[in-house]
Scaffold this active site. Structure first.
Site, PDB file in Angstrom:
ATOM      1  N   ASN A   8       0.860  -1.179   0.000  1.00  0.00           N
ATOM      2  CA  ASN A   8       0.000   0.000   0.000  1.00  0.00           C
ATOM      3  C   ASN A   8       0.894   1.226   0.000  1.00  0.00           C
ATOM      4  O   ASN A   8       1.496   1.558   1.017  1.00  0.00           O
ATOM      5  CB  ASN A   8      -0.886  -0.035   1.262  1.00  0.00           C
ATOM      6  N   TRP A   9       0.974   1.883  -1.164  1.00  0.00           N
ATOM      7  CA  TRP A   9       1.871   3.039  -1.276  1.00  0.00           C
ATOM      8  C   TRP A   9       1.289   4.296  -0.640  1.00  0.00           C
ATOM      9  O   TRP A   9       1.959   5.304  -0.525  1.00  0.00           O
ATOM     10  CB  TRP A   9       2.204   3.287  -2.745  1.00  0.00           C
ATOM     11  N   GLU A  87      -6.749   4.737   7.860  1.00  0.00           N
ATOM     12  CA  GLU A  87      -6.550   6.147   7.474  1.00  0.00           C
ATOM     13  C   GLU A  87      -7.764   6.694   6.740  1.00  0.00           C
ATOM     14  O   GLU A  87      -8.061   7.887   6.826  1.00  0.00           O
ATOM     15  CB  GLU A  87      -5.258   6.264   6.643  1.00  0.00           C
ATOM     16  N   GLU A 154      -5.032  -4.924  10.839  1.00  0.00           N
ATOM     17  CA  GLU A 154      -4.034  -3.879  11.003  1.00  0.00           C
ATOM     18  C   GLU A 154      -4.284  -3.106  12.299  1.00  0.00           C
ATOM     19  O   GLU A 154      -5.119  -2.191  12.317  1.00  0.00           O
ATOM     20  CB  GLU A 154      -4.089  -2.894   9.834  1.00  0.00           C
ATOM     21  N   GLY A 160       2.953   2.234  10.747  1.00  0.00           N
ATOM     22  CA  GLY A 160       3.955   3.282  10.603  1.00  0.00           C
ATOM     23  C   GLY A 160       4.730   3.610  11.858  1.00  0.00           C
ATOM     24  O   GLY A 160       5.443   4.611  11.900  1.00  0.00           O
ATOM     25  N   GLY A 218       2.880  -1.149   4.208  1.00  0.00           N
ATOM     26  CA  GLY A 218       2.912   0.260   3.841  1.00  0.00           C
ATOM     27  C   GLY A 218       4.327   0.700   3.508  1.00  0.00           C
ATOM     28  O   GLY A 218       4.832   0.470   2.410  1.00  0.00           O
ATOM     29  N   GLY A 219       4.993   1.307   4.481  1.00  0.00           N
ATOM     30  CA  GLY A 219       6.305   1.910   4.253  1.00  0.00           C
ATOM     31  C   GLY A 219       7.308   1.000   3.566  1.00  0.00           C
ATOM     32  O   GLY A 219       8.030   1.438   2.654  1.00  0.00           O
TER      33      GLY A 219
HETATM   34  P1  PGA Z   1       3.079   0.287   7.532  1.00  0.00           P
HETATM   35  O1  PGA Z   1       1.575   0.513   6.999  1.00  0.00           O
HETATM   36  O2  PGA Z   1       3.576  -0.997   6.941  1.00  0.00           O
HETATM   37  O3  PGA Z   1       3.826   1.489   7.044  1.00  0.00           O
HETATM   38  O4  PGA Z   1       3.005   0.210   9.024  1.00  0.00           O
HETATM   39  C1  PGA Z   1       0.703  -0.577   6.867  1.00  0.00           C
HETATM   40  C2  PGA Z   1      -0.606  -0.115   6.300  1.00  0.00           C
HETATM   41  O5  PGA Z   1      -1.117   0.942   6.712  1.00  0.00           O
HETATM   42  O6  PGA Z   1      -1.191  -0.801   5.448  1.00  0.00           O
END
Ligand code: PGA
Length: 237
Positions: A8-9, A87, A154, A160, A218-219
């Site tokens: 997930n960018w 988010e 999650e 993050g 994510g990251g």
């Molecule tokens: P993260 O994000 O790997 O940067 O913790 C995960 C996500 O929100 O899907």
């Protein structure tokens, strides 16, 4: 059912960043998915990995400035769409009913929904994780789902932050999600991903937990040098 490594960018990535998609491993038994910003979807498609959206509207078309329909994502080459990410739930006030309507729209358009659930830090500290996640799974899914549907667990406080639940807690919560799915839909092939600070260094341990069918990353999905080892760890699990 294959395992799923989903990146997930979020609101990151320019056209030049797509070049590294060609460096990602695509081992047998693992589906590799990148969900770039919508501006890059069409250009990302056809580069050796699956591509998906990060959200869609519940309506098929119409006066919704700035939004995208599920059919538009499919038309741009998407096979999947992330729905109900925390988010989106916090930045855009999306509740379970909104997410459920979006899941239905995605299914109508032929997309595989990746439906996100997870507790806040306060809910985690209060010991409410199982109840919160159970309620989100129930409220965010329609009465009829295909086997291909994906749920992503999650914990919001893990996104993050570099923090993750204990491996036992990950296994326990995946068990809660599976049980909620089984109670409502029977034994199905629904895959449950873990997401939240998945990195090359912790991926193998997370993937070794029972009930973990992959990751939503994510990251660490932004750079092939980080996402590649995560994909490889999933293939080896
Ligand atoms: P993260 O994000 O790997 O940067 O913790 C995960 C996500 O929100 O899907």
């Amino acid at each position: 059912m294959n395992k799923l490594a989903a990146g997930n960018w979020k609101m990151n990535g320019m056209r030049a960043d797509l070049d590294q998609l060609g460096q990602l491993p695509t081992p047998a038994g693992v589906e590799v998915l990148i969900c770039p910003p919508a501006t890059l979807l069409a250009e990302a498609a056809g580069r050796g990995v699956l591509v998906g959206g990060q959200d869609c509207h519940s309506a098929t078309a119409g006066a919704h400035t700035g939004d995208l329909s599920a059919a538009m994502l499919a038309d741009a080459g998407a096979s999947h769409v992330i729905l109900g990410h925390s988010e989106r739930r916090s930045d855009h006030g999306e509740g379970n009913a909104d997410v459920r309507a979006k899941v239905a729209a995605a299914l109508t358009a032929g997309l595989v929904p990746i439906v996100c659930v997870g507790e806040s830090a306060a809910q985690y500290e209060a010991g409410d994780t199982a109840a919160v996640v159970r309620a989100q799974v129930t409220g965010s899914l329609p009465d009829t789902i295909p086997d291909t549907l994906v749920v992503a667990y999650e914990p919001i406080w893990a996104i993050g932050t570099g923090l993750i639940p204990s491996l036992q807690q990950i296994a326990d919560t995946h068990g809660v999600i599976r049980e909620a799915l089984r109670a409502r839909y029977g034994d199905r092939g629904v895959r449950v991903l873990y997401g939240g600070s998945v990195k090359p260094g912790n991926a193998a341990d997370i993937f070794a937990q029972p009930g973990v069918d992959g990751a939503l990353v994510g990251g660490a999905s932004l750079k092939a040098a980080d996402f590649g080892p995560i994909i490889t760890a999933l293939a080896a699990s």
